[in-house]
Design a protein around this motif. Structure first.
Motif, PDB file in Angstrom:
ATOM      1  N   SER A  40      12.320 -34.840 -19.769  1.00 29.94           N
ATOM      2  CA  SER A  40      12.496 -36.026 -18.935  1.00 29.94           C
ATOM      3  C   SER A  40      13.299 -35.642 -17.703  1.00 29.94           C
ATOM      4  O   SER A  40      14.304 -34.931 -17.798  1.00 29.94           O
ATOM      5  N   LEU A  41      12.853 -36.102 -16.552  1.00 30.32           N
ATOM      6  CA  LEU A  41      13.474 -35.675 -15.292  1.00 30.32           C
ATOM      7  C   LEU A  41      13.703 -36.873 -14.385  1.00 30.32           C
ATOM      8  O   LEU A  41      12.799 -37.680 -14.150  1.00 30.32           O
ATOM      9  N   LEU A  42      14.913 -36.971 -13.852  1.00 33.33           N
ATOM     10  CA  LEU A  42      15.279 -37.998 -12.886  1.00 33.33           C
ATOM     11  C   LEU A  42      15.300 -37.360 -11.501  1.00 33.33           C
ATOM     12  O   LEU A  42      16.081 -36.437 -11.252  1.00 33.33           O
ATOM     13  N   ASP A  43      14.429 -37.838 -10.613  1.00 33.49           N
ATOM     14  CA  ASP A  43      14.314 -37.304  -9.257  1.00 33.49           C
ATOM     15  C   ASP A  43      15.048 -38.260  -8.314  1.00 33.49           C
ATOM     16  O   ASP A  43      14.510 -39.288  -7.909  1.00 33.49           O
ATOM     17  N   LEU A  44      16.304 -37.914  -7.978  1.00 32.50           N
ATOM     18  CA  LEU A  44      17.104 -38.757  -7.090  1.00 32.50           C
ATOM     19  C   LEU A  44      16.836 -38.379  -5.638  1.00 32.50           C
ATOM     20  O   LEU A  44      16.816 -37.195  -5.286  1.00 32.50           O
ATOM     21  N   GLY A  45      16.659 -39.388  -4.788  1.00 28.40           N
ATOM     22  CA  GLY A  45      16.243 -39.118  -3.420  1.00 28.40           C
ATOM     23  C   GLY A  45      14.801 -38.655  -3.411  1.00 28.40           C
ATOM     24  O   GLY A  45      14.444 -37.699  -2.727  1.00 28.40           O
ATOM     25  N   SER A  46      13.971 -39.362  -4.174  1.00 30.30           N
ATOM     26  CA  SER A  46      12.594 -38.904  -4.413  1.00 30.30           C
ATOM     27  C   SER A  46      11.691 -39.023  -3.199  1.00 30.30           C
ATOM     28  O   SER A  46      10.605 -38.440  -3.174  1.00 30.30           O
ATOM     29  N   GLY A  47      12.098 -39.780  -2.185  1.00 28.01           N
ATOM     30  CA  GLY A  47      11.306 -39.869  -0.965  1.00 28.01           C
ATOM     31  C   GLY A  47       9.900 -40.360  -1.214  1.00 28.01           C
ATOM     32  O   GLY A  47       9.672 -41.333  -1.930  1.00 28.01           O
ATOM     33  N   THR A  48       8.931 -39.675  -0.635  1.00 27.48           N
ATOM     34  CA  THR A  48       7.533 -40.079  -0.770  1.00 27.48           C
ATOM     35  C   THR A  48       6.875 -39.534  -2.048  1.00 27.48           C
ATOM     36  O   THR A  48       5.661 -39.589  -2.183  1.00 27.48           O
ATOM     37  N   GLY A  49       7.680 -39.013  -2.948  1.00 31.94           N
ATOM     38  CA  GLY A  49       7.150 -38.582  -4.239  1.00 31.94           C
ATOM     39  C   GLY A  49       6.560 -37.190  -4.267  1.00 31.94           C
ATOM     40  O   GLY A  49       5.938 -36.797  -5.265  1.00 31.94           O
ATOM     41  N   GLN A  50       6.771 -36.415  -3.211  1.00 36.50           N
ATOM     42  CA  GLN A  50       6.186 -35.074  -3.170  1.00 36.50           C
ATOM     43  C   GLN A  50       6.600 -34.235  -4.373  1.00 36.50           C
ATOM     44  O   GLN A  50       5.769 -33.570  -4.996  1.00 36.50           O
ATOM     45  N   LEU A  51       7.906 -34.255  -4.693  1.00 38.93           N
ATOM     46  CA  LEU A  51       8.373 -33.454  -5.823  1.00 38.93           C
ATOM     47  C   LEU A  51       8.145 -34.163  -7.148  1.00 38.93           C
ATOM     48  O   LEU A  51       7.844 -33.512  -8.161  1.00 38.93           O
TER      49      LEU A  51
END
Length: 257
Positions: A40-51
């Motif tokens: 499970s991964l939390l992407d903070l500052g995910s922006g436009t979802g590229q990562l």
């Protein structure tokens, strides 16, 4: 500082960004130190979802968080087009409050540098610690002090594209090791053949490596490794991007959410 209208042109202007390098650095950290039974991964500052989308493609269960509603609108559309169920939340990372905990949290693409005070950074580390399971990893990158001083302040950048152009000027910010980016965009209106101009101002601030290290430790993290420029080797005086790998100890009880 959140992205406004720029969000809808962000991907076109960031086509050459090294997203695969961010993903590989995070995967390397996970292989070295991560909980192999928790993807499970939390992407903070995910922006436009590229990562977020790339991590989901690697088999992670991803949740994205960003302050910009415009960025999140783009991210949701892209995830839907890719057939991925990625929940995205509009929140300030310094006020993070989600219902679950995660095996890893990433704050990539210098997103942490949009926090302009020590309190915001330390609160973010505390909030992330609350949202990680014991043994969970925090992986993030920030601009180095050298990059802000020598690579941004009093420098200008430009792009003269057929459909999108910009003039980008960077000035010394109000706080130490901070920078103010003033960007004028020119977007081609295909119907009129004329360019539509809009302006945005973005603020970023960084801190010395020693400060980030101390704040991580104060938040209860073990600092496992500090690298630079997508490498695990220790930073040098002219490194531009500093990477941190930290872990919430296995024997540390989690704070209540």
């Amino acid at each position: 500082m959140s992205y406004g209208r720029f969000a809808y042109y962000y991907d076109a202007l960031m086509e050459e960004a090294p997203y695969s390098s961010w993903v590989e650095f995070a995967l390397s950290a996970w292989r070295l130190y991560g909980l192999k039974d928790d993807k499970s991964l939390l992407d903070l500052g995910s922006g436009t979802g590229q990562l977020s989308i790339r991590f989901a493609s690697e088999g992670f269960s991803v949740t994205g968080v960003d302050l910009s509603s415009e960025m999140l609108s783009v991210a949701r559309s892209k995830a839907e087009e890719a057939g991925m169920n990625i929940p995205f939340y509009e929140q300030n990372m310094a006020e993070l409050e989600l219902p679950g905990q995660y095996g890893m949290c990433g704050i990539f693409c210098d997103s942490l540098n949009y926090l302009c005070s020590e309190n915001e950074v330390t609160e973010t580390f505390e909030r992330v610690a609350n949202h990680l399971v014991p043994g969970g990893l925090l992986v993030f990158d920030v601009h180095s002090v050298h990059k802000v001083a020598e690579g941004f302040i009093n420098h200008s950048f430009s792009l003269n594209g057929d459909e999108v152009a910009y003039i980008w000027d960077s000035f010394e910010g109000e706080h130490p090791n901070s920078v103010e980016h003033e960007i004028s965009f020119f977007i081609l209106d295909e119907q009129s053949g004329k360019y539509d101009r809009f302006d945005e101002i973005h603020y970023q601030r960084t801190f010395p490596v020693e400060a980030y290290t101390a704040w991580l430790q104060n938040a209860g993290f073990e600092v496992l490794q500090i690298g630079a420029d997508f490498d695990l080797a220790a930073p040098s005086a002219d490194s531009e991007r500093i990477f941190f790998i930290a872990r919430k100890p296995l024997n540390k009880s989690s704070h209540s959410l």
